[in-house]
Write a protein that holds these residues in place. Structure first.
Motif, short mmCIF file in Angstrom:
data_model
loop_
_atom_site.label_atom_id
_atom_site.label_comp_id
_atom_site.label_asym_id
_atom_site.label_seq_id
_atom_site.Cartn_x
_atom_site.Cartn_y
_atom_site.Cartn_z
N ASP A 65 8.68 0.78 0.79
CA ASP A 65 9.53 -0.39 0.57
C ASP A 65 8.88 -1.71 0.98
N GLY A 66 9.33 -2.76 0.32
CA GLY A 66 8.81 -4.08 0.63
C GLY A 66 9.52 -5.15 -0.18
N LEU A 67 8.93 -6.32 -0.21
CA LEU A 67 9.48 -7.46 -0.94
C LEU A 67 8.44 -7.99 -1.91
N VAL A 68 8.92 -8.54 -3.02
CA VAL A 68 8.05 -9.14 -4.03
C VAL A 68 8.58 -10.53 -4.35
N GLN A 69 7.66 -11.48 -4.38
CA GLN A 69 8.02 -12.84 -4.76
C GLN A 69 7.08 -13.31 -5.86
N VAL A 70 7.66 -13.89 -6.91
CA VAL A 70 6.90 -14.57 -7.94
C VAL A 70 7.38 -16.01 -7.90
N LYS A 71 6.42 -16.92 -7.70
CA LYS A 71 6.80 -18.33 -7.56
C LYS A 71 5.67 -19.21 -8.08
N ASN A 72 6.02 -20.09 -8.99
CA ASN A 72 5.08 -21.07 -9.54
C ASN A 72 3.77 -20.43 -10.02
N GLY A 73 3.89 -19.33 -10.74
CA GLY A 73 2.73 -18.69 -11.33
C GLY A 73 1.89 -17.85 -10.39
N GLU A 74 2.36 -17.62 -9.17
CA GLU A 74 1.65 -16.77 -8.21
C GLU A 74 2.59 -15.67 -7.73
N MET A 75 2.02 -14.59 -7.24
CA MET A 75 2.81 -13.44 -6.81
C MET A 75 2.39 -13.00 -5.42
N MET A 76 3.39 -12.63 -4.60
CA MET A 76 3.11 -12.07 -3.29
C MET A 76 3.89 -10.77 -3.15
N ILE A 77 3.21 -9.74 -2.66
CA ILE A 77 3.84 -8.45 -2.39
C ILE A 77 3.67 -8.15 -0.91
N LEU A 78 4.77 -7.85 -0.23
CA LEU A 78 4.75 -7.43 1.16
C LEU A 78 5.28 -6.01 1.20
N ALA A 79 4.44 -5.07 1.60
CA ALA A 79 4.82 -3.66 1.64
C ALA A 79 4.72 -3.14 3.07
N PHE A 80 5.62 -2.23 3.44
CA PHE A 80 5.53 -1.63 4.76
C PHE A 80 4.24 -0.82 4.89
N SER A 81 3.87 -0.12 3.83
CA SER A 81 2.59 0.59 3.84
C SER A 81 2.07 0.72 2.42
N ALA A 82 0.76 0.90 2.32
CA ALA A 82 0.10 1.07 1.03
C ALA A 82 -1.13 1.93 1.23
N GLU A 83 -1.33 2.86 0.30
CA GLU A 83 -2.50 3.74 0.36
C GLU A 83 -3.16 3.80 -1.01
N LYS A 84 -4.48 3.65 -1.02
CA LYS A 84 -5.26 3.86 -2.23
C LYS A 84 -5.46 5.37 -2.39
N PRO A 85 -5.78 5.83 -3.60
CA PRO A 85 -5.97 7.27 -3.80
C PRO A 85 -6.95 7.91 -2.83
N ASP A 86 -8.06 7.24 -2.54
CA ASP A 86 -9.06 7.84 -1.66
C ASP A 86 -8.66 7.82 -0.19
N GLU A 87 -7.57 7.14 0.14
CA GLU A 87 -7.07 7.11 1.51
C GLU A 87 -6.00 8.17 1.78
N ILE A 88 -5.53 8.80 0.73
CA ILE A 88 -4.44 9.77 0.84
C ILE A 88 -4.99 11.14 1.21
N ASP A 89 -4.44 11.71 2.27
CA ASP A 89 -4.79 13.05 2.70
C ASP A 89 -3.91 14.02 1.91
N GLU A 90 -4.51 14.66 0.92
CA GLU A 90 -3.75 15.53 0.02
C GLU A 90 -3.07 16.69 0.76
N LYS A 91 -3.78 17.32 1.67
CA LYS A 91 -3.20 18.44 2.41
C LYS A 91 -1.98 17.98 3.21
N ARG A 92 -2.11 16.84 3.86
CA ARG A 92 -0.99 16.31 4.66
C ARG A 92 0.21 15.98 3.77
N ALA A 93 -0.05 15.42 2.59
CA ALA A 93 1.04 15.09 1.66
C ALA A 93 1.72 16.36 1.15
#
Length: 133
Positions: A65-93
């Motif tokens: 979960d997080g918040l998304v803002q689009v304002k004056n042609g720019e975007m900001m995303i604030l997320a509690f957490s984010a993982e790229k595919p190579d950062e995800i521990d498949e066994k743990r998931a």
């Protein structure tokens, strides 16, 4: 395609900062796509897969979960957490998904059931993003 500025942050770090041509993020009832010149908005982002098209590559993230803002042609995303595919521990998931399924089956309370459903959803999303990357 026309690009716009994106700033994507989570609690630990800046995940992405730069130009992109599109962003797709999860909301309560599906996904929202953003292109350049989108109207101003603020909304809640839900657990799921975030996809950023930079024009030269596609970046995938498993986000919570997080918040998304689009304002004056720019975007900001604030997320509690984010993982790229190579950062995800498949066994743990996979283990988290198994634990959540067990908790769903025993359903001791409505609260535990809903929390287990959310945990299962997050685990499955992490596996989906892991396999896409």
């Amino acid at each position: 395609m026309k690009s716009f500025k994106l700033r994507f942050l989570c609690a630990e770090q800046i995940e992405y900062e730069g130009d992109c041509v599109s962003v797709v993020f999860p909301v309560e009832d599906g996904y929202v796509g953003i292109l350049a010149d989108h109207s101003n908005m603020i909304t809640v982002m839900h657990d799921g897969e975030l996809r950023i098209n930079t024009g030269s590559e596609m970046l995938d993230y498993a986000v919570t979960d997080g918040l998304v803002q689009v304002k004056n042609g720019e975007m900001m995303i604030l997320a509690f957490s984010a993982e790229k595919p190579d950062e995800i521990d498949e066994k743990r998931a996979e283990e988290a998904a198994i634990r959540a399924r067990i908790r769903i089956k025993r359903k001791r309370s409505e609260l535990e059931y809903r929390q287990a459903q959310a945990d299962l959803s997050r685990a499955l999303n992490r596996l989906k993003v892991k396999h896409r990357g």
